[in-house]
Design a protein around this motif. Structure first.
Motif, PDB file in Angstrom:
ATOM      1  N   ASP A   1     -10.370  36.624  32.617  1.00 43.82           N
ATOM      2  CA  ASP A   1     -11.467  35.708  32.280  1.00 43.82           C
ATOM      3  C   ASP A   1     -12.442  35.529  33.431  1.00 43.82           C
ATOM      4  OD1 ASP A   1     -10.433  35.013  29.650  1.00 43.82           O
ATOM      5  OD2 ASP A   1      -8.833  33.995  30.736  1.00 43.82           O
TER       6      ASP A   1
ATOM      7  N   SER B   1     -11.887  29.157  24.839  1.00 40.92           N
ATOM      8  CA  SER B   1     -11.830  30.055  26.004  1.00 40.92           C
ATOM      9  C   SER B   1     -11.462  29.215  27.217  1.00 40.92           C
ATOM     10  CB  SER B   1     -13.202  30.694  26.243  1.00 40.92           C
ATOM     11  OG  SER B   1     -14.108  29.698  26.693  1.00 40.92           O
TER      12      SER B   1
ATOM     13  N   GLY C   1      -8.996  34.876  26.409  1.00 44.70           N
ATOM     14  CA  GLY C   1      -9.421  34.337  25.116  1.00 44.70           C
ATOM     15  C   GLY C   1      -8.288  34.025  24.154  1.00 44.70           C
TER      16      GLY C   1
END
Ligand code: GDP
Length: 308
Positions: A270, A249, A230
């Protein structure tokens, strides 16, 4: 032909490319570079992104900063400051020599791509670095209701402004530099480096024919997320995406490249975004994407080369 093509901004791209050239022959790599950040200062033509990539591949980059030349001094800039000129854009003495050489070549009638080729040759770089166009493209950033020159926004003001819009002046008329479309058409693999998608990759995509050539390619087009957990590794990417109403993102970046990339490499941090990105019709590869050492760069480049 049949080489690797990489669309590149500055530092993130350079870090991936330094790894890539350890795995494939540098002669087989074509870098298509961003020129939206180019500026004219002290009468000199400066191409920051092309130079970051070139200095990195030549092994002379200032590793810590990611730009400029290692061990450079700033005597010329200090003197210019004494003479009353603005010195907000940091230019080292050796770095200045490159800008002087480039400007002289342009004055003699060379195109930017010819000048880049000559400089790369003299620095012993075997990768072919091509500016996306020989015509000027200038990224302008809208903030507080008016458009700023990119470097005014980015360096002079420190990218603090809320971004209301971005435009690429000159892009409508710009033609791809010789070799750009041919390289894309003949590439066996295309990489979209971990660069700022809006400020570094979009100017490349804005040149007529580039997006179409990418869409027409049957080879894998592999993007690498510049956002890790992020957050951007450096620079204003997250803030810019938020300001423009995008999700800041890895998913937001993938969505920006939807229809263009076949694969997207995202960081382990992620991994939870994988199903959402896959729903965009993009294959997702999870890897360690932070490139601190050369080894990190080589490992990530391997992932990009093997993505299928
Ligand atoms: P510039 O380097 O400031 O000219 O801007 P770029 O467009 O080239 O790239 C900045 C982007 O590169 C930022 O969004 C960073 O997050 C990304 N970046 C820099 N280093 C790395 C890295 O080691 N790994 C990844 N994945 N992204 C990186």
């Amino acid at each position: 032909m049949g080489g690797i093509v990489a669309l590149a901004g500055g530092v993130g791209a350079a870090r991936l490319l330094r790894g890539l050239v350890k795995l494939v022959k540098p002669e087989d790599v074509v870098v298509i570079g961003n020129i939206g950040d180019d500026l004219e200062l002290f009468g000199l033509h400066i191409s920051p992104d092309l130079d970051i990539v070139a200095y990195t591949l030549a092994g002379i980059v200032d590793e810590e900063r990611g730009w400029g030349i290692a061990g450079d001094t700033f005597h010329c800039l200090e003197m210019l400051k004494k003479l009353g000129f603005e010195a907000w854009f940091r230019l080292g003495d050796r770095d200045l020599a490159i800008h002087i050489a480039r400007t002289m070549m342009l004055r003699e009638g060379c195109t930017l791509s010819e000048a880049t080729r000559r400089i790369c040759e003299m620095l012993g770089i075997k990768v072919r670095i091509i500016p996306v166009s020989d015509n000027p493209i200038r990224t302008r950033v809208k903030a507080n209701g008016r458009f700023l020159d990119f470097q005014d926004y980015f360096v002079k003001r420190g990218a603090v402004d809320a971004v209301e819009g971005v435009m690429f002046e000159g892009a409508d008329e710009a033609k791809p530099a010789p070799g750009v479309i041919e390289a894309i058409k003949g590439a066996k693999r295309i990489i979209i480096c971990p660069s700022n998608p809006i400020l570094s990759i979009a100017p490349i995509l804005s040149v007529s024919g580039v997006r179409e050539a990418l869409r027409g390619s049957a080879s894998p087009i592999v993007g690498v997320s510049p956002i890790i957990g992020g957050r951007a590794v450096k620079g204003p990417l997250v803030k810019v995406m938020e300001c423009l109403g995008m999700e800041a993102s890895a998913y937001g970046v993938a969505n920006f490249y939807k229809g263009l990339i076949s694969h997207f490499v995202i960081d382990r941090l992620d991994a939870w975004l994988k199903p959402r990105i896959e729903r965009l019709g993009i294959k997702v590869i999870i890897a360690d994407t932070l490139m601190k050492s050369l080894e990190d760069s080589v490992n990530l480049a391997r992932v990009v080369l093997e993505a299928d």
